[in-house]
Design a protein around this motif. Structure first.
Motif, short mmCIF file in Angstrom:
data_model
loop_
_atom_site.label_atom_id
_atom_site.label_comp_id
_atom_site.label_asym_id
_atom_site.label_seq_id
_atom_site.Cartn_x
_atom_site.Cartn_y
_atom_site.Cartn_z
N CYS A 1 0.85 -1.19 0.00
CA CYS A 1 0.00 0.00 0.00
C CYS A 1 0.88 1.24 0.00
O CYS A 1 1.95 1.26 0.61
N LYS A 2 0.42 2.27 -0.70
CA LYS A 2 1.12 3.55 -0.70
C LYS A 2 0.10 4.67 -0.69
O LYS A 2 -0.75 4.76 -1.58
N THR A 3 0.18 5.52 0.33
CA THR A 3 -0.70 6.67 0.46
C THR A 3 0.12 7.94 0.52
O THR A 3 1.11 8.02 1.27
N TYR A 4 -0.24 8.90 -0.30
CA TYR A 4 0.41 10.22 -0.29
C TYR A 4 -0.54 11.22 0.37
O TYR A 4 -1.76 11.05 0.36
N PRO B 1 -5.40 12.51 2.33
CA PRO B 1 -4.68 11.30 1.94
C PRO B 1 -5.19 10.75 0.61
O PRO B 1 -6.40 10.67 0.39
N THR C 1 -4.69 7.47 -1.87
CA THR C 1 -4.13 6.12 -1.97
C THR C 1 -3.75 5.81 -3.41
O THR C 1 -4.61 5.76 -4.29
N THR D 1 3.68 2.62 2.37
CA THR D 1 3.01 2.95 3.62
C THR D 1 2.86 1.69 4.46
O THR D 1 3.00 1.73 5.69
N SER D 2 2.57 0.59 3.81
CA SER D 2 2.53 -0.72 4.48
C SER D 2 2.76 -1.80 3.43
O SER D 2 2.77 -1.55 2.23
#
Length: 224
Positions: free
Chosen positions: A12-15, A21, A23, A62-63
């Protein structure tokens, strides 16, 4: 048993844009085996570039995690990432990213600068790789003296110079005509036969049809 070179788990990647936020990737999981040629396809904004940046150790998720040859590269120290990129990942870019002041030979030799071998050995390997890719008459030409297809072949030689675990190719045929595209795809097919693991981000179905399989991504998740 075929070795799993790449394992992507629940990535997962969130900016944060302003205070909101966004995703870019959500719960992406897949594996790539030794010697596979895999295409990643999806529309603009689908998360392809983010995925490549995470697999290429250019960003951290992010995770989730990215494991290359048993090493969880998402958990190593930032100071270790340049070495991992240099030793385990070969990059091929749409716009080639060659250094304009260096010859084809110099661009490939530079990739091995920190590999622990002598300059003489580096130059010999660079020359062998360029000859292998049909550039024996272009060794001393600078990028502005080469066609787009020739520049991309230099880029491929640079990518494989350190014998990486994975080649990540981001739209490698996006700047060339169809004839040159087919030649570049043939090079990737030959590398695969030799055991190289390759992931190609592409919009071109003609490229994708030469791959072992296609991973489709849409709105940050894998679509089946």
């Amino acid at each position: 048993m075929v070795e799993q070179v790449l394992e992507v788990e629940n990535l997962c990647k969130t900016y944060i844009q302003g205070k909101i936020p966004v995703t870019a990737l959500h719960d992406v999981t897949f594996t790539v085996s030794q010697g596979e040629l895999v295409a990643i396809m999806g529309p603009s904004g689908s998360g392809k570039s983010t995925l490549m940046a995470l697999v290429g150790c250019l960003e951290k998720p992010t995770s989730g995690k990215v494991v290359i040859r048993g090493i969880d590269v998402t958990s190593v120290l930032d100071s270790e990432l340049p070495r991992i990129r240099r030793e385990m990942i070969g990059f091929v870019f749409q716009h080639y990213n060659l250094l304009p002041a260096l010859s084809a030979l110099g661009n490939v030799e530079l990739a091995m600068r920190f590999s622990g071998i002598t300059k003489k050995e580096r130059l010999k390997r660079a020359e062998d790789l360029l000859q292998r890719l049909g550039l024996e008459k272009r060794l001393h030409h600078r990028p502005n003296e080469l066609s787009g297809g020739e520049q991309q072949r230099v880029s491929i030689a640079r990518a494989i110079a350190n014998d990486p675990s994975i080649i990540l190719a981001d739209e490698p045929t996006g700047e060339v005509d169809s004839t040159t595209r087919d030649k570049i795809v043939k090079i990737f097919e030959e590398l695969r036969v030799q055991g190289q693991t390759i992931i190609i981000v592409t919009h071109d179905p003609e490229v994708a049809k030469h791959c072992d399989r296609v991973i489709h991504i849409m709105d940050g998740t894998l679509s089946h």
